[in-house]
Design a protein around this motif. Structure first.
Motif, PDB file in Angstrom:
ATOM      1  N   ALA A  37       0.823  -1.220   0.000  1.00 39.94           N
ATOM      2  CA  ALA A  37       0.000   0.000   0.000  1.00 39.94           C
ATOM      3  C   ALA A  37       0.854   1.267   0.000  1.00 39.94           C
ATOM      4  CB  ALA A  37      -0.940  -0.010   1.208  1.00 39.94           C
ATOM      5  N   ALA A  38       1.842   1.324   0.867  1.00 43.25           N
ATOM      6  CA  ALA A  38       2.656   2.533   0.981  1.00 43.25           C
ATOM      7  C   ALA A  38       3.504   2.744  -0.278  1.00 43.25           C
ATOM      8  CB  ALA A  38       3.561   2.442   2.208  1.00 43.25           C
ATOM      9  N   GLY A  39       4.208   1.705  -0.694  1.00 40.97           N
ATOM     10  CA  GLY A  39       5.102   1.827  -1.849  1.00 40.97           C
ATOM     11  C   GLY A  39       4.360   2.222  -3.123  1.00 40.97           C
ATOM     12  N   TRP A  40       3.163   1.684  -3.258  1.00 44.23           N
ATOM     13  CA  TRP A  40       2.375   2.000  -4.452  1.00 44.23           C
ATOM     14  C   TRP A  40       1.923   3.461  -4.429  1.00 44.23           C
ATOM     15  CZ3 TRP A  40       1.709   1.631  -9.174  1.00 44.23           C
ATOM     16  CH2 TRP A  40       0.496   1.796  -9.831  1.00 44.23           C
ATOM     17  N   ALA A  41       1.513   3.952  -3.263  1.00 45.33           N
ATOM     18  CA  ALA A  41       1.073   5.355  -3.153  1.00 45.33           C
ATOM     19  C   ALA A  41       2.230   6.311  -3.473  1.00 45.33           C
ATOM     20  CB  ALA A  41       0.531   5.625  -1.751  1.00 45.33           C
ATOM     21  N   ILE A  42       3.442   5.970  -3.021  1.00 44.17           N
ATOM     22  CA  ILE A  42       4.601   6.858  -3.275  1.00 44.17           C
ATOM     23  C   ILE A  42       5.085   6.724  -4.711  1.00 44.17           C
ATOM     24  CG2 ILE A  42       6.886   7.596  -2.446  1.00 44.17           C
ATOM     25  CD1 ILE A  42       6.371   5.805   0.062  1.00 44.17           C
ATOM     26  N   GLY A  43       5.033   5.493  -5.239  1.00 40.35           N
ATOM     27  CA  GLY A  43       5.672   5.215  -6.524  1.00 40.35           C
ATOM     28  C   GLY A  43       4.837   5.515  -7.754  1.00 40.35           C
ATOM     29  N   LYS A  44       3.512   5.436  -7.621  1.00 42.60           N
ATOM     30  CA  LYS A  44       2.643   5.674  -8.778  1.00 42.60           C
ATOM     31  C   LYS A  44       2.890   7.061  -9.393  1.00 42.60           C
ATOM     32  CE  LYS A  44      -2.221   5.179 -10.145  1.00 42.60           C
ATOM     33  NZ  LYS A  44      -3.619   5.219  -9.673  1.00 42.60           N
ATOM     34  N   PRO A  45       2.985   8.127  -8.588  1.00 38.94           N
ATOM     35  CA  PRO A  45       3.243   9.455  -9.180  1.00 38.94           C
ATOM     36  C   PRO A  45       4.617   9.556  -9.853  1.00 38.94           C
ATOM     37  CG  PRO A  45       2.481   9.659  -6.891  1.00 38.94           C
ATOM     38  CD  PRO A  45       2.750   8.205  -7.137  1.00 38.94           C
TER      39      PRO A  45
END
Lengths: 253, 253
Positions: free
Chosen positions: B208-216
């Motif tokens: 969850a965290a990595g995806w929120a940071i990495g998507k942008p």
């Protein structure tokens, strides 16, 4: 007369100089800007090797030098004092990740390990020692390694071996696999007891330092094919604490 | 009204508290002394999770919490504000290596990533961000990721997949394999562009965290079997820059 403390002093001095320069390289982004330029890195690798060998030859004119990039000697026997130099170990990490690479110097007398030093450039951790000195990280004495079974420790196996079932069986019997892409960094994990086994095809300058530091801590090192370890050629080796190494050998045989 | 900056402030505050405590644990050697005691570590994992959730519930009483050790809520839909909490990710590294473990919090609104934070405890590196904020490490803005071919980057594939030939083919077509044994640490390597691909079976709080940071930053994430990503269950996912992810998908299909 070989003076062990004089060797230690000069090896640690030159590795500290190299660390400061490589850290500055990265902070000035000379490498990051051209992060795909392997030519640039090869040039840096060569210049660091030349710097190390020039420095050490000044203090140890009687010694021979074995190294990767061609500034060493053509050594075909290990009589006398021999320095094994790896200026930047983990080149791909240096290029792509800007961490987990090391500089290493191993010093051997008549083929026997005398002293070794590995500096983790980004972590600023200097591992060093030998049979006559004890083994240290940044001045703190490293404890003897605990001899746990393969099932209770982490193992490091080079990428190229992971396509083969026997090596997969070794990792499957362990607590877990780690792959760091640098012999120097992998040796530091053995030295501090974070991992218990390392299997890789290594050149003399990949293993000379780690073996000199680790042997007094209880590491053993053997070739996969049972031939004697030689510091004159590439070999596939298994290095670790005793139980784990012997279990892995049984799995691989 | 959800206040993104208030979420950021409290998530970063509690992760910094957790980091300071876990660093102190290791420096006082409470963990090292019993390094084989998984019970002790499980207790620590639970107490950290309880601490994080208690802290955040005070500020966000309307939110739901999804977490590993059982102090979260029984969530069966993602309506509203949901926090995904992984108190100690990379437990084996925490126990055996005392490095390369992380704490993570991902914050989602109606199922969409809003904010994420990953703290690398030993390196003291705090990665955080989201679509409305940009992505940062220790306050420094992370650049957009460069979309290089699979052959030009490092890949991370979890140990369990390395016994299978298709996954071996993915690593064999890359610049090299790295295995860190922590989803959080692996995400940090993607975020800073050190590696371009990560394949692992992940729980919601692992990704969850990595995806929120990495998507942008340009990361894409897909399931291996082509089903939609769900933050309600474990899934085998492939996360990376676009070219590399699509090449790996072709190799695996």
């Amino acid at each position: 007369m070989t003076n062990l403390h004089r060797i230690q002093q000069h090896v640690l001095e030159i590795l500290t100089q190299v660390k400061n320069q490589l850290q500055a390289d990265l902070s000035y982004q000379t490498i990051q800007i051209k992060s795909s330029s392997t030519d640039l890195v090869t040039e840096r690798d060569k210049s660091v090797e030349q710097q190390i060998i020039t420095y050490l030859k000044n203090y140890f004119p009687e010694a021979h030098f074995v190294s990767e990039e061609g500034f060493g000697d053509h050594v075909n026997n290990l009589q006398g004092l021999v320095f094994f130099v790896d200026p930047i170990d983990g080149t791909m990490n240096f290029i792509k990740a800007h961490d987990q690479f090391a500089s290493m110097i191993g010093v051997y007398l008549n083929g026997q390990p005398l002293f070794g030093a590995i500096i983790d450039i980004i972590e600023d951790q200097l591992y060093y020692g030998g049979a006559g000195l004890g083994s240290f990280v940044n001045g703190r004495k490293l404890p003897q390694l605990i001899d746990v079974p393969l099932s209770q420790g982490l193992v490091m196996i080079s990428n190229r071996f992971l396509n083969d079932v026997p090596y997969q069986n070794v990792k499957n019997q362990s607590s877990g696999l780690r792959v760091f892409g640098s012999a120097g960094i992998s040796f530091t994990r053995l030295l501090r007891g974070s991992a218990i086994l390392y299997i890789s095809k290594l050149k003399p300058w990949d293993m000379a330092a780690g073996w000199a530091i680790g042997k007094p801590l209880g590491l053993i090192m053997r070739t996969i094919d049972g031939t004697p370890i030689s510091m004159l050629k590439s070999q596939t080796v298994i290095i670790g604490t005793r139980c784990a190494t012997e279990e892995a050998e049984r799995i691989l045989s």
